[in-house]
Design an enzyme around this catalytic site. Structure first.
Site, PDB file in Angstrom:
ATOM      1  N   ASP A 400       6.508  -2.003   0.037  1.00  0.00           N
ATOM      2  CA  ASP A 400       7.214  -1.206   1.043  1.00  0.00           C
ATOM      3  C   ASP A 400       7.456  -1.964   2.339  1.00  0.00           C
ATOM      4  O   ASP A 400       7.773  -1.359   3.359  1.00  0.00           O
ATOM      5  CB  ASP A 400       6.420   0.068   1.346  1.00  0.00           C
ATOM      6  CG  ASP A 400       4.991  -0.230   1.758  1.00  0.00           C
ATOM      7  OD1 ASP A 400       4.262   0.701   2.102  1.00  0.00           O
ATOM      8  OD2 ASP A 400       4.589  -1.420   1.730  1.00  0.00           O
ATOM      9  N   CYS A 403       3.168  -5.013   3.007  1.00  0.00           N
ATOM     10  CA  CYS A 403       2.178  -5.494   2.046  1.00  0.00           C
ATOM     11  C   CYS A 403       1.102  -6.338   2.717  1.00  0.00           C
ATOM     12  O   CYS A 403      -0.080  -6.220   2.391  1.00  0.00           O
ATOM     13  CB  CYS A 403       2.879  -6.273   0.938  1.00  0.00           C
ATOM     14  SG  CYS A 403       3.920  -7.620   1.528  1.00  0.00           S
ATOM     15  N   HIS A 514       6.030 -11.190  -1.508  1.00  0.00           N
ATOM     16  CA  HIS A 514       5.011 -10.148  -1.592  1.00  0.00           C
ATOM     17  C   HIS A 514       3.622 -10.756  -1.389  1.00  0.00           C
ATOM     18  O   HIS A 514       3.371 -11.911  -1.733  1.00  0.00           O
ATOM     19  CB  HIS A 514       5.093  -9.474  -2.963  1.00  0.00           C
ATOM     20  CG  HIS A 514       4.244  -8.243  -3.095  1.00  0.00           C
ATOM     21  ND1 HIS A 514       4.252  -7.231  -2.162  1.00  0.00           N
ATOM     22  CD2 HIS A 514       3.359  -7.867  -4.053  1.00  0.00           C
ATOM     23  CE1 HIS A 514       3.413  -6.279  -2.547  1.00  0.00           C
ATOM     24  NE2 HIS A 514       2.861  -6.656  -3.682  1.00  0.00           N
TER      25      HIS A 514
END
EC number: 3.4.19.12
Length: 671
Positions: A400, A403, A514
């Protein structure tokens, strides 16, 4: 025209109307002109001669409805302004609809005067459809927008004007026309043999700045044209996805199996003999061996060239890099390259390894491998192998945009918003320590205030600076495992100091995509506590120069100091030589005096050829004064004072200091 309609018009328009009615306009104000114009219109109604061709159409609506239809923003009964869409507006609309139902006008028949020889009456050519901009739609009235939406086949309903503008702007497409029945479609022409098909447009890779300037819809279309699945990614993640994977989609070519099948068909049709087939097999096997050898040699040369030319090898020979000061952070931001690892670890991560499965990656339900591009899935699996080799398992956090802060908040048992707020507060409090580091490498126009304001927003990605600030604000070490350069990994440690040796947060990092939490197989780590006091800011006097420039300047300073010491030693050596020459001259003058006085004889006798027992006067030397030793002691004390004065700038340069001492001793003659 009533009084309200007249007062709404401009003074120049009223003057023109008054001139047309032969009314004097000198010295009259707007209200006076309106009164005279209204009186004139009442007394002199316009005379219209009835058309001889058309009979006057019966009056359908009342004058109140006529006035209301002319200007729907004014109530014709009271002359006051009303709200469009309000209760009075709806009431007038219903009354006018009931009083005057719309009667469709009869279709005109063509005139019988025309002879049948002539062509029938031509219909007017359809107006060319032109897409309208949002500004042009906003300038239109609501009735015009409703008609335009109905012409496009849309249902406006009871939408307000802004929503109606957006609906038309998104869906404005020309209506499909049915083919004309009079003209049959022309047959398709065969392609001309003279003209070759036009070449495909050249694919141009776009920079990150150009991708950031594009809208999200354009980015989604570009990602789909590249064969990528954008999904529900945010704009920063979409930009990184396109920037990493932007390559032109190559056309599908015939596979090697189809080629081999074709070759086998050809060979079967020719039916060669057994000897020729065996020879061809041997030659093909030899060619395969040579091609495999050439591939191995080319891969080795590529690896060697990568090792020699890569900047990451020159940065560090270790697999761990510590980011403990602002200078280290500046080097990391400036380099923006992964750190190399030892060759032993890179050998264990050979690309031929495919013995892992998706079940080995312990991820959350929100992490769907099907929605990821192929290169990200391969990088994720490789990171899983690295984590297992280091004794960790991967635990996923939501994709989102928070992270990094979610992984840190998981270690502190709090939310990502709390970690983000602590980081932003620390950067605002210690902004002076980070001013010399660029806030954004891709966009140098962004200053630190804009950077901090953006970082405070939800779903804004955290970078190296934010991670370094969070480690200093919450007093912990961030140990990051990443996959660098395909099948090589490295560790980067942020905020390493003596006060937080037991406070460690381990995380994995997929490049520009990420952060993933790492937990040891032995057991979960203890939950860390947020410090109650504010952390100290790094020293602001740290220069913004790189380590290489500082090292270069130190080497130049050392060379200058060494040259100065050598010059002083040469001067001292010259003085010592001059003193030694003076002392030797004095001693030789004193030794010229004979120890035995000579005898004077008048007789000339032949000297015997015997060696005299008394030595010559020149060979007898008296004891010299120890002036040189005293001078040497004085010069040694001077050199000691020089070394004491230069000891501080040469503390970390022991090799240079020893070399200079040896040179000084050799010049003096002690060594």
């Amino acid at each position: 025209m009533n009084n309200n309609q007249c007062m709404r018009k401009k003074l120049d328009e009223l003057r023109n109307i008054a001139r047309s009615y032969n009314i004097s306009i000198t010295g009259k104000k707007k209200q006076q002109l309106c009164d005279e114009i209204i009186d004139y219109q009442k007394n002199n109604p316009p005379r219209r001669s009835p058309s001889p061709r058309r009979s006057p159409s019966p009056r359908r609506i009342s004058p109140e409805c006529e006035q209301w239809l002319a200007n729907k923003g004014i109530n014709p009964r009271t002359g006051k302004a009303i709200k469009i869409g309000g209760p009075t507006y709806k009431k007038l609309e219903m009354e006018c609809k009931e009083a005057s139902p719309k009667i469709p006008s009869p279709v005109r028949q063509p005139s019988p005067v025309h002879s049948p020889v002539r062509s029938p009456v031509r219909q007017p050519s359809p107006v060319r459809f032109v897409e309208k901009t949002k500004g042009a739609l906003n300038k239109m009235k609501k009735d015009q927008l409703i008609d335009f939406a109905q012409s496009l086949g849309l249902n406006p309903g009871k939408l307000l004007k802004p929503a109606l503008v957006d609906l038309i702007f998104v869906n404005q497409k020309p209506p499909r026309r049915s083919p004309s029945p009079r003209r049959s479609p022309s047959p398709r022409r065969s392609p001309s043999p003279r003209r070759s098909p036009s070449p495909r447009p050249v694919f141009v890779e776009k920079t990150k700045g150009a991708l950031n300037k594009m809208k999200k819809d354009q980015l989604i279309d570009l990602a789909q044209s590249l064969g990528l699945n954008p999904g529900k990614l945010l704009k920063p993640a979409l930009v990184d996805l396109i920037f990493v994977n932007q390559k032109p989609v190559e056309p599908i070519r015939a596979s090697s199996s189809s080629r081999s099948s074709r070759s086998t068909r050809r060979s079967s049709s020719t039916k060669p003999s057994r000897r020729s087939s065996s020879r061809s097999r041997r030659s093909s096997s030899r060619s395969r061996r040579s091609s495999s050898r050439s591939r191995r040699s080319s891969s080795r040369s590529r690896r060697s060239s990568r090792r020699s030319t890569s900047r990451s090898r020159s940065l560090s020979k270790r697999s761990i890099r510590n980011i403990s000061t602002v200078g280290d952070l500046e080097d990391l931001v400036a380099s923006n390259l992964p750190i190399a690892i030892p060759e032993s670890l890179s050998r264990s991560l050979s690309p031929s390894r495919t013995d892992f499965h998706e079940a080995e990656i312990e991820l959350g339900s929100d992490f769907d491998l099907n929605n990821l591009p192929e290169n990200r899935i391969a990088e994720l699996k490789q990171l899983n192998v690295l984590a297992k080799q280091n004794g960790f398992r991967m635990i996923n956090v939501p994709l989102d945009g928070n992270c990094m802060f979610s992984v840190i908040g998981r270690a502190f048992n709090t939310s990502s918003s709390v970690i983000r707020q602590h980081t932003v507060d620390y950067l605002r409090r210690c902004k002076g320590s980070f001013d010399h580091i660029p806030a954004n490498i891709d966009d140098p126009t962004i200053n630190w205030n804009d950077y901090i304001d953006r970082l405070e927003e939800d779903a804004c990605w955290g970078d190296n600076t934010a991670l370094f600030a969070a480690s200093l604000a919450l007093n912990f070490q961030a140990h990051i495992l990443q996959v660098a350069g395909g099948d090589e990994g490295s560790w980067i440690r942020f905020g390493v100091n003596e006060t937080n040796m037991g406070r460690i947060v381990n995380m994995g990092y997929l490049d520009n995509f990420h952060y993933i939490a790492l937990e040891p197989f032995s057991g979960r780590l203890d939950i860390l506590s947020i410090p109650s006091t504010h952390s100290k800011c790094p020293p602001p006097e740290i220069s913004n120069r790189r380590d290489e420039e500082i090292r270069r300047d130190e080497e130049v300073e050392d060379e200058v100091i060494g040259e100065r010491i050598v010059r002083e030693a040469e001067v001292i050596e010259r003085e010592l030589r001059q003193e030694e020459e003076l002392t030797s001259i004095v001693s030789t003058k004193r030794s010229l005096r004979p120890s035995i006085p000579p005898k004077i004889s008048t007789e000339h006798r032949r000297t015997p050829k015997l060696r005299p027992s008394v030595p010559r006067p020149s060979s007898i030397r008296q004891s010299q004064p120890n002036v040189a030793a005293l001078a040497r002691l004085e010069t040694l004390t001077k050199i000691k004072d020089i070394i004491d004065a230069l000891q501080r700038p040469l503390e970390n340069k022991l090799s240079t200091l020893t070399n200079t001492e040896k040179a000084i001793m050799q010049c003096i003659g002690v060594a």
